[in-house]
Design a protein around this motif. Structure first.
Motif, short mmCIF file in Angstrom:
data_model
loop_
_atom_site.label_atom_id
_atom_site.label_comp_id
_atom_site.label_asym_id
_atom_site.label_seq_id
_atom_site.Cartn_x
_atom_site.Cartn_y
_atom_site.Cartn_z
N ILE A 123 82.28 41.34 25.60
CA ILE A 123 82.39 42.30 26.70
C ILE A 123 81.11 43.12 26.74
CG2 ILE A 123 83.70 44.21 27.68
CD1 ILE A 123 86.14 43.22 26.11
N ALA A 124 80.31 42.94 27.76
CA ALA A 124 78.99 43.56 27.82
C ALA A 124 78.93 44.66 28.89
CB ALA A 124 77.92 42.51 28.11
N GLU A 125 78.40 45.80 28.49
CA GLU A 125 78.30 46.95 29.39
C GLU A 125 76.84 47.25 29.73
OE1 GLU A 125 79.63 51.66 29.64
OE2 GLU A 125 79.16 50.76 27.69
N ARG A 126 76.54 47.27 31.00
CA ARG A 126 75.24 47.71 31.54
C ARG A 126 74.04 46.94 30.98
NH1 ARG A 126 75.22 54.00 30.33
NH2 ARG A 126 75.59 53.12 28.26
N THR A 128 85.60 32.29 24.30
CA THR A 128 86.45 31.95 25.45
C THR A 128 85.76 32.28 26.75
OG1 THR A 128 88.28 32.70 24.05
CG2 THR A 128 88.81 32.16 26.33
N GLY A 129 85.00 33.38 26.75
CA GLY A 129 84.31 33.80 27.96
C GLY A 129 83.64 35.15 27.77
N ILE A 130 83.07 35.63 28.87
CA ILE A 130 82.33 36.89 28.87
C ILE A 130 82.86 37.79 29.97
CG2 ILE A 130 80.05 37.95 29.26
CD1 ILE A 130 78.82 35.35 28.15
N VAL A 131 83.01 39.07 29.65
CA VAL A 131 83.33 40.08 30.65
C VAL A 131 82.08 40.95 30.79
CG1 VAL A 131 84.80 42.04 31.28
CG2 VAL A 131 85.78 40.09 30.04
N LEU A 132 81.61 41.11 32.01
CA LEU A 132 80.35 41.82 32.27
C LEU A 132 80.58 42.95 33.26
CD1 LEU A 132 77.19 41.60 31.77
CD2 LEU A 132 77.14 40.28 33.91
N SER A 134 79.90 45.45 36.24
CA SER A 134 79.23 45.16 37.51
C SER A 134 77.88 45.86 37.66
CB SER A 134 80.13 45.55 38.69
OG SER A 134 80.46 46.93 38.64
N ASP A 135 77.58 46.84 36.80
CA ASP A 135 76.28 47.51 36.86
C ASP A 135 75.26 46.85 35.93
OD1 ASP A 135 77.60 48.33 34.60
OD2 ASP A 135 77.25 50.48 34.89
N SER A 136 75.56 45.63 35.51
CA SER A 136 74.63 44.85 34.70
C SER A 136 73.73 44.00 35.60
CB SER A 136 75.39 43.93 33.74
OG SER A 136 76.14 44.66 32.81
N VAL A 137 72.75 43.34 34.99
CA VAL A 137 71.89 42.42 35.74
C VAL A 137 72.76 41.31 36.34
CG1 VAL A 137 71.45 41.02 33.66
CG2 VAL A 137 69.83 40.95 35.56
N ASP A 138 72.36 40.81 37.50
CA ASP A 138 73.10 39.78 38.20
C ASP A 138 73.16 38.49 37.38
OD1 ASP A 138 74.27 38.11 40.10
OD2 ASP A 138 72.39 37.80 41.20
N VAL A 139 74.38 37.98 37.19
CA VAL A 139 74.58 36.72 36.46
C VAL A 139 73.75 35.60 37.08
CG1 VAL A 139 76.28 34.96 35.83
CG2 VAL A 139 76.92 37.36 35.79
N TYR A 140 73.57 35.64 38.40
CA TYR A 140 72.90 34.56 39.10
C TYR A 140 71.43 34.84 39.39
CZ TYR A 140 77.63 32.81 39.50
OH TYR A 140 78.90 32.35 39.19
N ASN A 141 70.87 35.85 38.74
CA ASN A 141 69.44 36.08 38.78
C ASN A 141 68.76 34.80 38.26
OD1 ASN A 141 66.84 36.73 37.38
ND2 ASN A 141 67.26 38.79 38.10
N PRO A 142 67.73 34.28 38.95
CA PRO A 142 67.10 33.03 38.50
C PRO A 142 66.65 33.04 37.04
CG PRO A 142 66.35 33.58 40.70
CD PRO A 142 67.16 34.75 40.22
N LYS A 143 66.21 34.19 36.55
CA LYS A 143 65.76 34.28 35.15
C LYS A 143 66.96 34.18 34.20
CE LYS A 143 61.51 36.94 35.92
NZ LYS A 143 61.54 36.86 37.39
N PRO A 190 82.85 30.77 31.30
CA PRO A 190 83.43 31.69 32.27
C PRO A 190 82.86 33.10 32.11
CG PRO A 190 85.14 30.41 31.17
CD PRO A 190 83.87 30.21 30.40
N VAL A 191 82.35 33.66 33.19
CA VAL A 191 81.85 35.04 33.17
C VAL A 191 82.57 35.82 34.27
CG1 VAL A 191 79.86 36.56 33.37
CG2 VAL A 191 79.58 34.29 32.35
N TYR A 192 83.33 36.80 33.87
CA TYR A 192 84.06 37.65 34.81
C TYR A 192 83.31 38.96 34.98
CZ TYR A 192 87.58 41.05 36.37
OH TYR A 192 88.24 42.05 37.03
N VAL A 193 82.92 39.29 36.21
CA VAL A 193 82.22 40.54 36.49
C VAL A 193 83.24 41.61 36.85
CG1 VAL A 193 80.48 41.67 37.92
CG2 VAL A 193 80.17 39.28 37.27
N SER A 194 83.29 42.64 36.03
CA SER A 194 84.31 43.68 36.17
C SER A 194 83.82 44.87 36.99
CB SER A 194 84.75 44.16 34.78
OG SER A 194 85.60 45.29 34.89
N GLU A 195 84.60 45.24 37.98
CA GLU A 195 84.29 46.43 38.78
C GLU A 195 84.80 47.70 38.10
OE1 GLU A 195 82.44 46.51 41.41
OE2 GLU A 195 82.22 44.34 41.62
#
Length: 264
Positions: free
Chosen positions: A121-124, A144-148, A150-159, A172-177
């Protein structure tokens, strides 16, 4: 037909997707670039393919085998849409995954979670390389997966995508609001929450053989007080010398492989 102009509408569209997360989410697609990553894309997820003339000439069978008619562009035009310093000549627009909290928890039909549940579970998080490496490490260690948050870097950033080395297609990466609320839901499922924190205790003394999740904070500031307060227990990776903390991705690697070791 070969696209020869950078002012072509399709080329302009790709450039927008490379640079803008808003554009990516509005269209529900992201950019995957490079031959190694291209080979790992599930064919059903490919929306369109862009290849340079020279790449297509040498890899016609690979490209045509995807079942999507490629857009062939001149090498110069491809260099203009590439997000890398040394373009390899192939990129694809890929459908975004829509993971839920249930997906990362690995819930069964009865909405329960198993002892195998293991979350990061990653914050910011702000560094694209860190997030990509964390996703790659999570797959390698059997998370099992990652909870991220929403104020983190975009999962789909090309880098980020490049740094995952293909794990983005499988982890699986779930972006949490609302990260605090979602952590409460995870705790209600019986998952033990550990926080990586300077005030924690030696984590080699912990038992990670049951369902567990690990809170990882911002690269510079660590976990917020609100989120660290959600932890059932705080842990600290032992460090020698004058080192006060480890890089976020390094911390995840150390923790993840201790989980993997304990679970055999």
């Amino acid at each position: 037909m070969i696209i020869t102009s950078a002012s072509n509408e399709k080329i302009k569209e790709v450039k927008k997707l490379v640079k803008s997360s808003k554009e990516r989410y509005e269209q529900g697609v992201y950019i995957v670039e490079g031959i190694r990553m291209f080979k790992e894309i599930p064919n059903t997820s490919i929306v369109s393919i862009y290849v340079s003339e020279s790449f297509y000439k040498d890899n016609t069978e690979l490209v045509d085998g995807c079942g999507v008619e490629p857009c062939i562009v001149t090498d110069k035009v491809f260099g203009g849409i590439s997000d890398t310093g040394t373009p390899q000549g192939v990129m694809a627009l890929v459908k975004m995954n829509k993971w839920s909290l249930e997906d990362v928890l690995g819930e069964g039909k009865d909405n329960s979670v198993s002892d195998k549940t293991f979350l990061i579970i990653a914050e910011r998080l702000q560094d694209p390389g860190n997030l990509g490496t964390i996703m790659r490490t999570a797959e390698a260690a059997g998370a099992t997966g990652i909870v991220l948050s929403s104020d983190s870097v975009d999962v789909y950033n090309p880098k980020v995508v490049r740094s995952t080395m293909g794990s983005i297609f499988r982890v699986p990466v779930y972006v949490s609001e609302n990260l605090a609320a979602d952590i409460d839901v995870i705790k209600e499922k019986g998952v033990t929450i550990y926080g990586a924190h300077l005030k924690g205790r030696d984590f080699y003394e912990k038992d990670f053989t049951k369902s567990c999740a690990f809170l990882i904070g911002n690269e510079g500031k660590g976990l917020s007080e609100e989120i660290s307060g959600k932890a059932d227990d705080l842990l600290k990776i032992p460090m020698k010398g004058k080192v006060e903390s480890l890089n976020a991705a390094t911390s995840v690697a150390v923790i993840s492989y201790e989980v993997l070791r304990q679970r055999g």
